[in-house]
Design an enzyme around this catalytic site. Structure first.
Site, PDB file in Angstrom:
ATOM      1  N   ASP A   4       0.840  -1.192   0.000  1.00 19.13           N
ATOM      2  CA  ASP A   4       0.000   0.000   0.000  1.00 19.13           C
ATOM      3  C   ASP A   4       0.878   1.246   0.000  1.00 19.13           C
ATOM      4  O   ASP A   4       2.063   1.190   0.372  1.00 19.13           O
ATOM      5  CB  ASP A   4      -0.926   0.005   1.211  1.00 19.13           C
ATOM      6  CG  ASP A   4      -0.176   0.143   2.531  1.00 19.13           C
ATOM      7  OD1 ASP A   4       0.752  -0.670   2.762  1.00 19.13           O
ATOM      8  OD2 ASP A   4      -0.488   1.037   3.319  1.00 19.13           O
TER       9      ASP A   4
ATOM     10  N   GLU B 215       0.182  -0.720   5.780  1.00 23.72           N
ATOM     11  CA  GLU B 215       1.190  -0.117   6.650  1.00 23.72           C
ATOM     12  C   GLU B 215       1.006   1.395   6.740  1.00 23.72           C
ATOM     13  O   GLU B 215       1.140   1.989   7.814  1.00 23.72           O
ATOM     14  CB  GLU B 215       2.593  -0.452   6.135  1.00 23.72           C
ATOM     15  CG  GLU B 215       3.715  -0.099   7.109  1.00 23.72           C
ATOM     16  CD  GLU B 215       4.208   1.330   7.011  1.00 23.72           C
ATOM     17  OE1 GLU B 215       4.874   1.808   7.951  1.00 23.72           O
ATOM     18  OE2 GLU B 215       3.911   1.998   5.993  1.00 23.72           O
TER      19      GLU B 215
END
Length: 473
Positions: A112, A178
């Site tokens: 991500d 994250e």
């Protein structure tokens, strides 16, 4: 496990290493092409963004892992978010069993990315990878899709050269949230503890000293982020009718916030601690270059510059809700809300630092203002035990992969989930590495990856994996 001999004592002139480095080098064009394809996927974990893009991103990473031919099993998994009825974002877990008494290594990165921010601040489109002046530009090009591709490229080279001689156990965990706080991370570790268990863990989400000098991160600051609402009135009032007698929320908030810092800009919160540790030479000119400090602006704090960034706390106001400039009127504001992000010195718990911050703000709220605290997000810092065998292997691999001796780094940023890794796998040695250099601008417009740094990082990891494969436990 039994500590192995120093790698230099095992294979001082391993004839396969030149071939391994050659394989890593010749594989770079394919790795960069794959990285470009990942950068084109705008996978952001915030609910405001298209969540199907994270599914695309996870599927692309899973395909890359499968195509290495190394893993026994590759899955896309989601874990529960504790305290909710929600699932976390898709993560990729790829595993192969260790054979013949060899160690097991866990490779971590995340797929991500941060939102791009203002597109107008980008010189090229954020999700269109662009190479210029030896760098690849694009959101996630450095943080952290390059970390994924460093793992994949190193594994490809290892498989090509070692072939049937590859007995090293490998687990690869590529997280999908994250940047959004790793909300399901701890649950994911618990759910998949046996599959993730390892003797050493490489967290490829940090940086290097510069574009040519590798760094092994040995300390990270913790973080304490929270929201505080300041109220002084139950409704807005006319600033001419009551100004001068009635405290408005903005003036009250400004006065309260100003007490967080000393005159030199250092943190003035009693109970927030500092760590006493030496730092390498790093001058103000370098700081200005790397941080983009304007010519007339001076640095803040005291002590060496790196001690301020690595070993001391900082407090930053990162958001504020109040009347906008375009909507301004002659009105006393009844309330204002701010988001505060504090970095906590290594060695102090985030809980203790937050308690000190809340106590300070309550004690320094002027005129009896009403404070409400919410959205508290805490993460502990990290200190590495540098005496372990895996640390020695990593330093040697960095020296040989970059051709330059590595530097032990402290990092001012935080990777809170490392404390989850330490809790779940206390015997594992955690190695925080990365592909970024000081000009990568992670989280900022025009994020980029220095291509030579990436080349060296791939070579380093290929050497590390190969040497671990030659280590018995």
């Amino acid at each position: 496990m039994t500590s192995p001999a120093h790698p230099g004592d095992q294979n001082p002139s391993d004839s396969r290493e030149p071939a391994l480095l050659e394989a890593a080098s010749t594989g770079l064009p394919a790795a960069l092409s794959d990285l470009g394809r990942l950068v084109r996927i705008p996978g952001m974990a915030w609910p405001a963004f298209d969540q199907t893009q994270l599914e695309r991103s996870a599927e692309a990473v899973a395909a890359l892992a499968t195509d290495t031919g190394v893993f026994d099993d590759v899955r896309i998994l989601r874990a529960d978010i504790p305290g909710t009825d929600e699932k976390g974002q898709p993560a990729v877990l790829a595993t192969r069993a260790a054979r013949n008494g060899k160690p097991r290594i866990l490779l971590y990165a995340h797929h991500d990315v941060q939102p791009p921010g203002d597109d107008e601040l980008w010189e090229t489109p954020p999700f269109e990878p662009t190479v210029r002046d030896g760098r690849m530009y694009g959101r996630g090009a450095a943080d952290d899709k390059a970390g994924i591709m460093a793992h994949i490229a190193a594994i490809r080279a290892l498989a090509e050269v070692r072939g049937d001689d590859l007995d090293l156990g490998i687990a690869m965990f590529i997280e999908g949230e994250e940047e959004y706080g790793s909300r399901s991370f701890a649950q994911f570790l618990s759910d998949n503890k046996d599959a993730l268990r390892a003797d050493a863990i490489v967290v490829a989400d940090s940086g290097n000293w510069d574009s040519v000098t590798p760094g092994l991160t040995v300390s990270l600051r913790g973080n304490a982020r929270f929201t505080v609402r300041v109220r002084t009135l139950d409704h807005a009032s006319h600033s001419g009718m009551f100004g001068g007698a009635v405290p408005d929320a903005m003036m009250t908030t400004v006065k309260m916030l100003s007490t967080l810092w000393n005159d030199d800009g250092s943190v003035a919160v009693e109970g927030m601690t500092e760590r006493d540790a030496p730092t390498p030479e790093y001058g103000e000119e370098t700081l200005r270059d790397e941080a983009g400090l304007l010519p007339g602006t001076t640095p803040i704090g005291g002590g060496t510059i790196l001690s301020r960034i690595w070993n001391k706390p900082s407090v930053t106001v990162i958001g504020i809700d109040a009347t906008s400039v375009s909507a301004a009127s002659n009105t006393l504001l009844p309330e204002a809300t701010v988001v505060i992000s504090a970095r906590v010195a290594p060695g102090q718990s985030a809980d203790d630092a937050y308690a000190a911050l809340e106590a300070h703000l309550r004690a320094h709220a002027p005129f009896g203002a009403e404070l409400t605290f919410s959205d508290v997000d805490l993460g502990d810092g990290f200190l590495v035990d540098t005496s372990g065998w895996a640390v020695s292997l990593t330093r040697d691999a960095m020296r040989d992969g970059y051709g330059v001796a590595p530097i032990d780094l402290g990092v001012g940023g935080s990777i809170p989930f490392i404390s989850d890794l330490v809790r779940e796998f206390p015997a594992a040695q955690i190695l925080v590495t990365g592909v970024e250099d000081p000009h990568s601008r992670a989280h900022s417009p025009n994020e980029s990856l220095h291509l030579d740094t990436f080349r060296h990082a791939v070579a380093t990891e290929a050497l590390l994996l190969s040497r671990m494969n030659d280590t018995s436990i």
